[in-house]
Scaffold this motif. Structure first.
Motif, PDB file in Angstrom:
ATOM      1  N   GLY A 196       0.813  -1.213   0.000  1.00 47.36           N
ATOM      2  CA  GLY A 196       0.000   0.000   0.000  1.00 47.36           C
ATOM      3  C   GLY A 196       0.844   1.258   0.000  1.00 47.36           C
ATOM      4  O   GLY A 196       0.524   2.244  -0.684  1.00 47.36           O
ATOM      5  N   GLU A 197       1.943   1.230   0.754  1.00 49.67           N
ATOM      6  CA  GLU A 197       2.829   2.393   0.788  1.00 49.67           C
ATOM      7  C   GLU A 197       3.577   2.570  -0.529  1.00 49.67           C
ATOM      8  O   GLU A 197       3.814   3.692  -0.974  1.00 49.67           O
ATOM      9  CB  GLU A 197       3.816   2.272   1.958  1.00 49.67           C
ATOM     10  CG  GLU A 197       3.177   2.513   3.306  1.00 49.67           C
ATOM     11  CD  GLU A 197       2.462   3.859   3.362  1.00 49.67           C
ATOM     12  OE1 GLU A 197       3.123   4.897   3.153  1.00 49.67           O
ATOM     13  OE2 GLU A 197       1.240   3.877   3.589  1.00 49.67           O
ATOM     14  N   PHE A 198       3.943   1.463  -1.162  1.00 48.90           N
ATOM     15  CA  PHE A 198       4.573   1.566  -2.482  1.00 48.90           C
ATOM     16  C   PHE A 198       3.609   2.222  -3.464  1.00 48.90           C
ATOM     17  O   PHE A 198       3.994   3.103  -4.247  1.00 48.90           O
ATOM     18  CB  PHE A 198       4.974   0.181  -2.999  1.00 48.90           C
ATOM     19  CG  PHE A 198       5.411   0.193  -4.439  1.00 48.90           C
ATOM     20  CD1 PHE A 198       6.692   0.592  -4.794  1.00 48.90           C
ATOM     21  CD2 PHE A 198       4.525  -0.172  -5.449  1.00 48.90           C
ATOM     22  CE1 PHE A 198       7.086   0.631  -6.129  1.00 48.90           C
ATOM     23  CE2 PHE A 198       4.910  -0.134  -6.786  1.00 48.90           C
ATOM     24  CZ  PHE A 198       6.194   0.264  -7.124  1.00 48.90           C
ATOM     25  N   VAL A 199       2.353   1.803  -3.417  1.00 44.69           N
ATOM     26  CA  VAL A 199       1.327   2.360  -4.301  1.00 44.69           C
ATOM     27  C   VAL A 199       1.217   3.871  -4.104  1.00 44.69           C
ATOM     28  O   VAL A 199       1.101   4.635  -5.068  1.00 44.69           O
ATOM     29  CB  VAL A 199      -0.034   1.679  -4.027  1.00 44.69           C
ATOM     30  CG1 VAL A 199      -1.179   2.480  -4.631  1.00 44.69           C
ATOM     31  CG2 VAL A 199      -0.035   0.264  -4.583  1.00 44.69           C
ATOM     32  N   ARG A 200       1.273   4.298  -2.861  1.00 42.85           N
ATOM     33  CA  ARG A 200       1.134   5.723  -2.559  1.00 42.85           C
ATOM     34  C   ARG A 200       2.350   6.531  -2.998  1.00 42.85           C
ATOM     35  O   ARG A 200       2.221   7.648  -3.488  1.00 42.85           O
ATOM     36  CB  ARG A 200       0.944   5.921  -1.052  1.00 42.85           C
ATOM     37  CG  ARG A 200      -0.399   5.479  -0.515  1.00 42.85           C
ATOM     38  CD  ARG A 200      -0.481   5.809   0.972  1.00 42.85           C
ATOM     39  NE  ARG A 200      -0.289   7.234   1.192  1.00 42.85           N
ATOM     40  CZ  ARG A 200       0.378   7.758   2.219  1.00 42.85           C
ATOM     41  NH1 ARG A 200       0.939   6.969   3.110  1.00 42.85           N
ATOM     42  NH2 ARG A 200       0.484   9.059   2.352  1.00 42.85           N
ATOM     43  N   GLN A 201       3.528   5.971  -2.806  1.00 42.61           N
ATOM     44  CA  GLN A 201       4.745   6.761  -2.958  1.00 42.61           C
ATOM     45  C   GLN A 201       5.398   6.651  -4.337  1.00 42.61           C
ATOM     46  O   GLN A 201       6.222   7.500  -4.686  1.00 42.61           O
ATOM     47  CB  GLN A 201       5.776   6.339  -1.889  1.00 42.61           C
ATOM     48  CG  GLN A 201       5.263   6.390  -0.461  1.00 42.61           C
ATOM     49  CD  GLN A 201       4.863   7.786  -0.017  1.00 42.61           C
ATOM     50  OE1 GLN A 201       5.287   8.783  -0.596  1.00 42.61           O
ATOM     51  NE2 GLN A 201       4.026   7.866   1.019  1.00 42.61           N
ATOM     52  N   LYS A 228      -5.787   2.042  -0.656  1.00 50.13           N
ATOM     53  CA  LYS A 228      -4.695   2.832  -1.233  1.00 50.13           C
ATOM     54  C   LYS A 228      -4.573   2.597  -2.737  1.00 50.13           C
ATOM     55  O   LYS A 228      -4.142   3.479  -3.477  1.00 50.13           O
ATOM     56  CB  LYS A 228      -3.378   2.495  -0.526  1.00 50.13           C
ATOM     57  CG  LYS A 228      -3.319   2.987   0.912  1.00 50.13           C
ATOM     58  CD  LYS A 228      -2.104   2.441   1.648  1.00 50.13           C
ATOM     59  CE  LYS A 228      -2.131   2.836   3.119  1.00 50.13           C
ATOM     60  NZ  LYS A 228      -1.007   2.251   3.890  1.00 50.13           N
ATOM     61  N   MET A 229      -4.946   1.392  -3.165  1.00 50.98           N
ATOM     62  CA  MET A 229      -4.929   1.109  -4.602  1.00 50.98           C
ATOM     63  C   MET A 229      -6.037   1.863  -5.339  1.00 50.98           C
ATOM     64  O   MET A 229      -5.899   2.203  -6.512  1.00 50.98           O
ATOM     65  CB  MET A 229      -5.110  -0.397  -4.847  1.00 50.98           C
ATOM     66  CG  MET A 229      -3.945  -1.263  -4.432  1.00 50.98           C
ATOM     67  SD  MET A 229      -4.277  -2.998  -4.866  1.00 50.98           S
ATOM     68  CE  MET A 229      -2.960  -3.825  -3.977  1.00 50.98           C
ATOM     69  N   ASN A 260      -6.096  10.196  -3.146  1.00 51.13           N
ATOM     70  CA  ASN A 260      -5.567  11.004  -2.047  1.00 51.13           C
ATOM     71  C   ASN A 260      -5.849  10.320  -0.710  1.00 51.13           C
ATOM     72  O   ASN A 260      -6.696  10.747   0.062  1.00 51.13           O
ATOM     73  CB  ASN A 260      -6.184  12.408  -2.081  1.00 51.13           C
ATOM     74  CG  ASN A 260      -5.816  13.158  -3.353  1.00 51.13           C
ATOM     75  OD1 ASN A 260      -4.646  13.197  -3.728  1.00 51.13           O
ATOM     76  ND2 ASN A 260      -6.805  13.735  -4.006  1.00 51.13           N
ATOM     77  N   TRP A 261      -5.120   9.248  -0.457  1.00 54.44           N
ATOM     78  CA  TRP A 261      -5.346   8.425   0.732  1.00 54.44           C
ATOM     79  C   TRP A 261      -5.174   9.223   2.023  1.00 54.44           C
ATOM     80  O   TRP A 261      -5.880   9.016   3.004  1.00 54.44           O
ATOM     81  CB  TRP A 261      -4.388   7.239   0.710  1.00 54.44           C
ATOM     82  CG  TRP A 261      -4.267   6.527   2.018  1.00 54.44           C
ATOM     83  CD1 TRP A 261      -3.245   6.600   2.915  1.00 54.44           C
ATOM     84  CD2 TRP A 261      -5.228   5.636   2.593  1.00 54.44           C
ATOM     85  NE1 TRP A 261      -3.496   5.808   4.004  1.00 54.44           N
ATOM     86  CE2 TRP A 261      -4.712   5.198   3.837  1.00 54.44           C
ATOM     87  CE3 TRP A 261      -6.476   5.166   2.188  1.00 54.44           C
ATOM     88  CZ2 TRP A 261      -5.389   4.320   4.660  1.00 54.44           C
ATOM     89  CZ3 TRP A 261      -7.148   4.279   3.019  1.00 54.44           C
ATOM     90  CH2 TRP A 261      -6.609   3.871   4.234  1.00 54.44           C
TER      91      TRP A 261
END
Length: 305
Positions: free
Chosen positions: A252-257, A295-296, A300-301
């Protein structure tokens, strides 16, 4: 197992055993034995785990004998490039030994497991370097694997215990120093990479929003093949629910960043792996899976946390 221990008496039999896939066999049996030993508590969840490992709970004596055999095999590390390669293959031997040390079932089992890890950590390729076309395998390779399996944390815990065998304390102190020195030389991403590759994810500073803000791009890999990301996605299906939950968080963090991270992970089939976990019986894994899917889907999570 007693028959296998008898094979460990001489170099010739150890090398023949290794050439026949013996190291992989011992590692697998040790992990299965440790898993079934720790799962025999009577719950439905434990019954499923027990069934998956054949329903046989390994005794401490069996765990000791298996680790004893692996320890004996480590005496061929310096003289055989193929033995070093077998120990390094998939990291299964290190994982099995670290699992045993972390659970600390009995002093005698811990003693031989630590001795085996020490030999792995201090082995050298100088005597038998192996073919020039193959990657160099020596103690530094195994130390990286050990760090990925969070052995440093386990060793720190063992240092606080009282041991009757002085050899155990010597091995604990040496491994602690070697691991600490190696850890200092590694970047945070190298620590993360070794952890993911080992399959032993554990909550810490490399599983945070700040870490991925700085390092998400590193998951591309040097060839741009996202190899490490693919390994991370595979860990979503881990039988270890903690590992699966951390993998969901990391993804999820990879998806965001990462720019266009959503389409990349979807193309790799990550969404299909995460979705079933939303209804998992483990509430923490369920929560991590739900957040990962969110997040996927949500651009704007940070505004809906």
């Amino acid at each position: 197992i007693p028959a296998m221990t008898a094979l460990m008496d001489c170099t010739e039999s150890r090398l023949l055993f290794a050439a026949s896939g013996g190291i992989k066999y011992l590692s697998r049996q040790l992990r299965m034995g440790k898993s079934s030993k720790s799962s025999g508590q009577g719950s439905k969840k434990d019954d499923k785990k027990k069934a998956a490992t054949g329903g046989v709970s390994a005794s401490v004596q069996q765990l000791y004998e298996l680790s004893f055999c692996l320890w004996n095999m480590t005496y061929e590390l310096n003289g055989s490039a193929s033995v070093r390669a077998d120990f390094a293959k998939d990291g299964q031997a290190v994982i099995a030994l670290v699992d045993l040390v972390s659970s600390a079932p009995r002093e005698k089992a811990v003693r031989v497991a630590l001795a085996a890890l020490r030999n792995l950590a201090t082995c050298s390729s100088a005597e038998s370097p192996g073919p020039a076309s193959t990657p160099k395998v020596d103690g530094s390779v195994f130390l990286t694997e050990m760090l990925g399996c969070n052995l440093l944390k386990a060793i720190a815990f063992l240092r606080d215990r009282q041991w009757t065998d002085p050899d155990i304390l010597d091995n604990i102190n040496l491994l602690y120093k070697l691991l600490s020195d190696n850890y200092k030389e590694m970047t945070r991403f190298e620590v993360y990479k070794s952890e993911v590759e080992s399959g032993h994810l554990c909550w810490g500073t490399v599983h945070t929003e700040a870490f991925f803000r700085e390092n998400a791009k590193m998951l591309e890999g040097s060839d741009g093949d996202f190899k490490l990301l693919k390994v991370l996605i595979a860990l979503i299906g881990s039988k270890d629910e903690d590992v699966a939950g951390i993998a969901c968080f990391d993804l999820g963090e990879f998806v965001r960043q990462y720019p266009n991270g959503r389409s990349i992970v979807k193309r790799m089939g990550a969404k299909e792996l995460v979705m079933p976990l939303i209804e998992h019986e483990n509430p923490e894994l369920q929560r991590q899976a739900l957040q990962c899917v969110s997040k996927m889907l949500i651009q704007n999570w940070e505004f809906v946390k």
